[in-house]
Structures are given as C-alpha cells and as structure tokens.
Design an enzyme around this catalytic site. Structure first.
Site, PDB file in Angstrom:
ATOM      1  N   ARG A 282       9.614   7.471   7.228  1.00 39.33           N
ATOM      2  CA  ARG A 282       8.777   7.937   6.120  1.00 39.33           C
ATOM      3  C   ARG A 282       8.421   9.422   6.226  1.00 39.33           C
ATOM      4  O   ARG A 282       8.136  10.063   5.206  1.00 39.33           O
ATOM      5  CB  ARG A 282       7.499   7.092   6.068  1.00 39.33           C
ATOM      6  CG  ARG A 282       6.636   7.359   4.843  1.00 39.33           C
ATOM      7  CD  ARG A 282       5.501   6.366   4.721  1.00 39.33           C
ATOM      8  NE  ARG A 282       4.631   6.710   3.598  1.00 39.33           N
ATOM      9  CZ  ARG A 282       4.833   6.346   2.328  1.00 39.33           C
ATOM     10  NH1 ARG A 282       5.882   5.607   2.022  1.00 39.33           N
ATOM     11  NH2 ARG A 282       4.004   6.708   1.378  1.00 39.33           N
TER      12      ARG A 282
ATOM     13  N   PHE B 193      -7.761   5.839   2.692  1.00 42.06           N
ATOM     14  CA  PHE B 193      -7.117   5.160   3.822  1.00 42.06           C
ATOM     15  C   PHE B 193      -7.567   3.700   3.932  1.00 42.06           C
ATOM     16  O   PHE B 193      -7.008   2.928   4.705  1.00 42.06           O
ATOM     17  CB  PHE B 193      -7.405   5.886   5.142  1.00 42.06           C
ATOM     18  CG  PHE B 193      -6.470   5.480   6.253  1.00 42.06           C
ATOM     19  CD1 PHE B 193      -5.209   6.034   6.340  1.00 42.06           C
ATOM     20  CD2 PHE B 193      -6.855   4.535   7.187  1.00 42.06           C
ATOM     21  CE1 PHE B 193      -4.337   5.641   7.346  1.00 42.06           C
ATOM     22  CE2 PHE B 193      -5.991   4.138   8.204  1.00 42.06           C
ATOM     23  CZ  PHE B 193      -4.721   4.693   8.283  1.00 42.06           C
TER      24      PHE B 193
ATOM     25  N   PHE C  48       0.827  -1.199   0.000  1.00 40.69           N
ATOM     26  CA  PHE C  48       0.000   0.000   0.000  1.00 40.69           C
ATOM     27  C   PHE C  48       0.867   1.257   0.000  1.00 40.69           C
ATOM     28  O   PHE C  48       0.599   2.231  -0.729  1.00 40.69           O
ATOM     29  CB  PHE C  48      -0.915  -0.012   1.231  1.00 40.69           C
ATOM     30  CG  PHE C  48      -2.291   0.527   0.966  1.00 40.69           C
ATOM     31  CD1 PHE C  48      -2.485   1.860   0.683  1.00 40.69           C
ATOM     32  CD2 PHE C  48      -3.391  -0.313   1.022  1.00 40.69           C
ATOM     33  CE1 PHE C  48      -3.759   2.364   0.457  1.00 40.69           C
ATOM     34  CE2 PHE C  48      -4.673   0.177   0.782  1.00 40.69           C
ATOM     35  CZ  PHE C  48      -4.852   1.524   0.503  1.00 40.69           C
ATOM     36  N   PHE C  49       1.934   1.245   0.818  1.00 44.59           N
ATOM     37  CA  PHE C  49       2.835   2.386   0.824  1.00 44.59           C
ATOM     38  C   PHE C  49       3.515   2.547  -0.532  1.00 44.59           C
ATOM     39  O   PHE C  49       3.696   3.673  -1.017  1.00 44.59           O
ATOM     40  CB  PHE C  49       3.878   2.225   1.926  1.00 44.59           C
ATOM     41  CG  PHE C  49       3.360   2.505   3.310  1.00 44.59           C
ATOM     42  CD1 PHE C  49       2.984   3.788   3.688  1.00 44.59           C
ATOM     43  CD2 PHE C  49       3.256   1.486   4.249  1.00 44.59           C
ATOM     44  CE1 PHE C  49       2.506   4.051   4.971  1.00 44.59           C
ATOM     45  CE2 PHE C  49       2.780   1.740   5.529  1.00 44.59           C
ATOM     46  CZ  PHE C  49       2.410   3.025   5.892  1.00 44.59           C
TER      47      PHE C  49
END
Length: 371
Positions: free
Chosen positions: A333, A193, A90-91
C-alpha cells in the site's frame, strides 16, 4: 498458549526504524490467519469492493489480513474474520474518499456518508444496498453485533458515527485544499483512524464486555490512547510520500510543514519523535493496567472475568505496536516508488463510482467521540 512469533525478513529504512518495537514487542499472528487471508480475498470479490483483476494482482500483497491477525489474538475465528473484513472495508472506504474528493463527486460522497450512518442503526436493512461500500459495511456490522449484545452494539455505533462525520470534514478540507493546524489535525486524526472502534473490538476478542469502572479507568484509557496514537502517527510517517504525491492535506507531517514551518526532513523527524513517545507512554502505563487486572481478581466470578478480560485487552494493545510497525514495511500500500503514477495507487480503481438515485437513506445521526 501464545501463538508463535512470526519471522520477519523485511528491512526498515533508518528514518522509519524503531528499535524499541523490534526488540520489546514480539509480533504474533492469530492461528486463523492463513484461512483469514483466503476468506478475505473471497469477501472482497463477493462484496464487489475491488475489481477481480485488482484482487488477483494486489489483495494478498496489501497484507490487510496480516495487520488484523496481529491485533486480536484470542478472538473467535468468526469474529476475527468480521474484524478483518471491516479493516479491508476501511481501506476501501479510504480509497473511495480519496477518489471522490479528487473528482469532485460531492453528491455521491454525501449519499455514501448517509448510507453508512443508517447502517449503524439498522444494518440488516442495508445488506442489499446498491453501493458496495454500504452493503459491505452492513455485512461487517451485522456480524460484529452478534457477539456482545445491545449495550456494546450501541457503544460501537455511538463511536462510529463521529468517524463518518470526521471523514466528511476531511472531504471538505480536501476539496478546498485546507491543511488543518497541528492541533486540529490531532483531534481529527483520532476520529478518522477510528481509535475507539479498534479499542472497543478488544472486548469481544476477550469474550467479555468490560464494566465502565474498568473500561473508563485512567490507566486503561491511557494505554489504549497510546496504542492508537502510535498507529495513526506511524501510518502518517510511512504514508507521507504517498500522500504528498497525491496532493493530500491530511497528514501530521503535512500539517507540521504548513503550519510550523518545518522542512520535510524536520517534519519526518518530529513525527518519528511523537511515535517514539507513544511507545514510552504505553510502557509507562502498562504496569498500571496489569495492577488494575490484579485488583479485579477478588475471588468473585465477575472479578475473575473482568481480570482475565483486562489482561487480554492489554496484551492485544501491546500487539498493535509490532503489527502496525511491520505491516507498513510489508504491505504494497505504501510503495509509491514502484508505481507508474505516484498519485494513483495501482490497487485502486479510478472508474467513476455509480450513481444510486432514489435510495432511501436515514438522516445523519452524529454523536460525540470517545466516552
């Protein structure tokens, strides 16, 4: 027996601090976590989702496995590994979304979205897809679909199609420089999200698919929404410097500045207030979910299973608060102040994504959001 609470040594800036999370939500990690980190690093390499030099330099410091290992306590090891890989994927997808938008790669982005839609319906057919993001997603979906059966799998797909479509809407906004209104952004963020995906995954973690009467109960849904809104808004709070540096248009703080006329400091304070409210909303409804679990324990075999599953789900909902909170202060991140180029995170490869002509892709199959 609950896993041990993790000891923390990081400090939290005052503007981001939430004393109630630090005091009332102890952080847990799944016992499989040390192996999970090693396996996830290998998976990123195998699926070509990060270049080897980026994996070696940044994968552990990004702490993606720490995040998931705190969400899904009690999950079978193989399920937790699949969830962790989905989270890492997902990232990576989020980073591709950013770079494709920056470079105007609209055709490639469209093909990627089509491939992801197709994967949800026929994941095994996409395992050898030439785009690593499609093939990696297919690998995760195949593994996740092995746990609870066709009904849960269909629901997962039904909830994920709108996530892909929402990312596509964000892509269009990014290309035109359109900042959504606060209300529009709240609706969009609940999709980007993937609120209901992460909640769906509580059930295989509990090793039981909840009946609709439990899963759709207002108390259960309110608790679930509070955990996910908290996570989305806290992410926005912590990633605001990163996203301002990268000319992003999707952040609650950015919408508040653009459409409500708030200063940066006022926007940060308002997002912080909303985050705090989510914690209060969860604490208010958590006893109702526990009473619901008690009510299901009626002496029948099914009642005992539903009751135990509900307790597992609400325990892990609670764990979202501490896991999300500490992840944002441990992960590399969001450390924009340490980057050479504040608009380009060092863990992201800015190499032009390859073209994949002639790939057979299914038509988009969007459907409604949460049930």
């Amino acid at each position: 027996m609950r896993p041990p609470v993790r000891t923390r040594v990081v400090s939290v800036p005052p503007a981001l601090a939430l004393p109630v999370v630090e005091s009332e939500f102890p952080r847990h990690l799944h016992p499989y976590w040390p192996k999970l980190q090693e396996n996830s690093r290998a998976w990123l390499l195998e699926k070509r989702l990060m270049p080897p030099d980026k994996v070696a330099a940044y994968a552990d410091g990004l702490c993606y496995t720490d995040l998931v290992a705190g969400y899904y306590i009690g999950a079978p090891d193989e399920l937790l590994a699949a969830i962790a890989d989905l989270s890492s994927w997902f990232f990576g997808w989020d980073d591709r979304h950013d770079r494709d938008a920056v470079h105007g790669r609209t055709a490639q982005w469209g093909r990627l979205c089509q491939g992801l839609h197709a994967t949800l319906e026929h994941p095994r057919q996409q395992l050898r897809h030439p785009d690593p993001l499609v093939a990696g997603f297919a690998d995760c979906v195949v593994r996740l679909y092995a746990h609870l059966g066709p009904r849960w799998n269909a629901r997962f797909a039904r909830h994920f199609h709108p996530v892909i479509d929402a990312y596509d809407r964000e892509f269009g906004n990014r290309r035109t420089g359109t900042v959504p209104s606060v209300e529009a952004y709240v609706r969009l963020r609940r999709l980007t999200f993937a609120h209901w995906i992460w909640i769906d995954l509580l059930e295989p973690t509990a090793r039981y698919e909840l009946p609709d009467a439990a899963r759709k109960h207002p108390a259960y849904r309110a608790a679930a929404l509070a955990t996910q809104d908290f996570s989305a808004w806290y992410n926005d709070l912590c990633s605001l410097p990163k996203e301002l540096a990268g000319d992003e248009v999707h952040n609650l703080g950015i919408s508040l500045i653009q459409h409500e006329g708030l200063s940066l400091e006022q926007a940060v304070a308002e997002v912080h207030r909303r985050v705090s409210d989510c914690v209060g909303d969860f604490l208010a409804v958590e006893p109702d979910v526990l009473r619901l679990a008690d009510a299901w324990a009626d002496g029948s075999a099914e009642g005992r299973k539903v009751s135990a599953a509900l307790r597992s789900c609400v325990f892990n909902m609670r764990n979202w608060f501490s896991s999300v909170y500490w992840f944002h202060h441990e992960s590399g991140r969001y450390r924009v102040e340490s980057w050479d180029d504040r608009a380009l995170p060092p863990y992201v490869s800015d190499v032009v994504a390859p073209e994949f002509p002639g790939t057979e892709l299914a038509e988009n199959n969007p459907s409604g959001g949460e049930e």
